[in-house]
Design a protein around this motif. Structure first.
Motif, PDB file in Angstrom:
ATOM      1  N   ALA A  82      -2.399 -40.675  54.019  1.00 30.29           N
ATOM      2  CA  ALA A  82      -3.054 -39.440  54.588  1.00 30.29           C
ATOM      3  C   ALA A  82      -2.313 -38.348  53.754  1.00 30.29           C
ATOM      4  CB  ALA A  82      -3.265 -39.399  55.835  1.00 30.29           C
ATOM      5  N   PHE A  83      -0.992 -38.475  53.745  1.00 29.64           N
ATOM      6  CA  PHE A  83      -0.217 -37.058  53.300  1.00 29.64           C
ATOM      7  C   PHE A  83      -0.439 -36.984  51.889  1.00 29.64           C
ATOM      8  CE2 PHE A  83       3.792 -35.689  51.608  1.00 29.64           C
ATOM      9  CZ  PHE A  83       3.736 -34.553  52.104  1.00 29.64           C
ATOM     10  N   VAL A  84      -0.421 -38.283  51.077  1.00 30.84           N
ATOM     11  CA  VAL A  84      -0.485 -38.198  49.719  1.00 30.84           C
ATOM     12  C   VAL A  84      -2.103 -37.553  49.356  1.00 30.84           C
ATOM     13  CG1 VAL A  84      -0.747 -39.274  47.432  1.00 30.84           C
ATOM     14  CG2 VAL A  84       1.089 -39.715  48.963  1.00 30.84           C
ATOM     15  N   LEU A  85      -2.998 -38.044  50.228  1.00 29.51           N
ATOM     16  CA  LEU A  85      -4.445 -37.501  49.838  1.00 29.51           C
ATOM     17  C   LEU A  85      -4.412 -35.955  50.033  1.00 29.51           C
ATOM     18  CD1 LEU A  85      -6.647 -40.357  50.906  1.00 29.51           C
ATOM     19  CD2 LEU A  85      -6.359 -39.508  48.842  1.00 29.51           C
ATOM     20  N   PHE A  86      -3.877 -35.640  51.357  1.00 31.52           N
ATOM     21  CA  PHE A  86      -3.855 -34.117  51.865  1.00 31.52           C
ATOM     22  C   PHE A  86      -3.091 -33.226  50.794  1.00 31.52           C
ATOM     23  CE2 PHE A  86      -1.167 -30.715  53.620  1.00 31.52           C
ATOM     24  CZ  PHE A  86      -2.284 -30.063  54.152  1.00 31.52           C
ATOM     25  N   CYS A  87      -1.999 -33.465  50.235  1.00 36.73           N
ATOM     26  CA  CYS A  87      -1.451 -32.994  48.921  1.00 36.73           C
ATOM     27  C   CYS A  87      -2.115 -32.747  47.779  1.00 36.73           C
ATOM     28  CB  CYS A  87       0.133 -33.455  48.514  1.00 36.73           C
ATOM     29  SG  CYS A  87       1.260 -33.387  49.867  1.00 36.73           S
ATOM     30  N   MET A  88      -3.034 -34.055  47.339  1.00 41.18           N
ATOM     31  CA  MET A  88      -3.700 -34.049  46.398  1.00 41.18           C
ATOM     32  C   MET A  88      -4.838 -33.198  46.504  1.00 41.18           C
ATOM     33  SD  MET A  88      -3.899 -37.894  45.258  1.00 41.18           S
ATOM     34  CE  MET A  88      -5.259 -37.714  44.563  1.00 41.18           C
ATOM     35  N   ILE A  89      -5.593 -33.292  47.844  1.00 36.93           N
ATOM     36  CA  ILE A  89      -6.694 -32.059  47.766  1.00 36.93           C
ATOM     37  C   ILE A  89      -6.353 -30.778  47.615  1.00 36.93           C
ATOM     38  CG2 ILE A  89      -8.456 -31.336  49.768  1.00 36.93           C
ATOM     39  CD1 ILE A  89      -8.528 -34.263  50.338  1.00 36.93           C
ATOM     40  N   ARG A  94      -6.399 -25.547  44.825  1.00 36.35           N
ATOM     41  CA  ARG A  94      -5.725 -24.516  44.351  1.00 36.35           C
ATOM     42  C   ARG A  94      -6.164 -24.278  42.953  1.00 36.35           C
ATOM     43  NH1 ARG A  94      -0.019 -24.624  45.968  1.00 36.35           N
ATOM     44  NH2 ARG A  94      -0.959 -23.818  47.922  1.00 36.35           N
ATOM     45  N   MET A  95      -6.327 -25.454  42.213  1.00 38.61           N
ATOM     46  CA  MET A  95      -6.608 -25.457  40.626  1.00 38.61           C
ATOM     47  C   MET A  95      -8.030 -24.798  40.320  1.00 38.61           C
ATOM     48  SD  MET A  95      -4.949 -28.919  39.472  1.00 38.61           S
ATOM     49  CE  MET A  95      -5.619 -29.013  37.848  1.00 38.61           C
ATOM     50  N   THR A  96      -8.976 -25.180  41.200  1.00 43.15           N
ATOM     51  CA  THR A  96     -10.243 -24.844  41.415  1.00 43.15           C
ATOM     52  C   THR A  96     -10.541 -23.348  41.560  1.00 43.15           C
ATOM     53  OG1 THR A  96     -10.856 -25.261  43.551  1.00 43.15           O
ATOM     54  CG2 THR A  96     -11.461 -26.887  41.740  1.00 43.15           C
ATOM     55  N   MET A  97      -9.448 -22.732  42.279  1.00 42.40           N
ATOM     56  CA  MET A  97      -9.340 -21.221  42.646  1.00 42.40           C
ATOM     57  C   MET A  97      -8.914 -20.561  41.428  1.00 42.40           C
ATOM     58  SD  MET A  97     -11.003 -20.999  45.314  1.00 42.40           S
ATOM     59  CE  MET A  97     -11.013 -20.337  47.028  1.00 42.40           C
ATOM     60  N   LEU A  98      -8.086 -21.231  40.719  1.00 45.58           N
ATOM     61  CA  LEU A  98      -7.475 -20.306  39.553  1.00 45.58           C
ATOM     62  C   LEU A  98      -8.167 -19.780  38.651  1.00 45.58           C
ATOM     63  CD1 LEU A  98      -4.219 -22.506  38.762  1.00 45.58           C
ATOM     64  CD2 LEU A  98      -4.344 -20.409  39.870  1.00 45.58           C
TER      65      LEU A  98
END
Length: 137
Positions: A82-89, A94-98
């Motif tokens: 859950a933590f890794v998926l949270f970080c990946m999302i 953030r990348m899509t907002m760039l």
């Protein structure tokens, strides 16, 4: 029957379904990695603190063996995943907002008449509803 098969083919080959299938396959592989990480690295470290492998903790009551260590390992697997998926999302968002530029707010095209509180064109010098002269700003 031919129409049914055609509809199913259209449904199955639609982008969303294919994306979901790929996500499930990658998720299964990722789950195996996290499980291996927990069982082979995290559990022995926690086991060193208790003197035994974390997976081997169990208790026997009335002839039934409860392997609470294996259950706790599964809980740790879930928390890590859950933590890794949270970080990946968060990274993906953030990348899509760039690439997106924020659009400036559009200039207002209307204003409110201070006398009758009707909405009127911003360039109006008189209110079309109450005919009062509009103050210049």
């Amino acid at each position: 029957m031919k129409k049914f098969v055609q509809e199913f083919k259209t449904f199955a080959l639609r982008g969303n379904v294919m994306d979901m299938a790929i996500g499930v396959i990658i998720g299964g592989a990722f789950s195996s990695i996290v499980t291996s990480f927990t069982e082979n690295l995290i559990s022995p470290i926690i086991g060193m603190l208790g003197g035994a492998n974390f997976d081997q903790y169990s208790v026997t009551l009335l002839g039934a063996t409860f392997k609470y260590g294996a259950f706790l390992t599964t809980v740790v697997n879930f928390i890590i995943m859950a933590f890794v998926l949270f970080c990946m999302i968060k990274v993906v968002n953030r990348m899509t907002m760039l690439g997106k530029k924020s659009e400036p707010a559009a200039a207002p095209t209307t204003k409110t008449c201070p006398y009758c509180l009707s909405e009127i064109n911003i360039k109006a010098t008189r209110c079309p509803h109450c005919t009062s002269e509009q103050p210049t700003e």
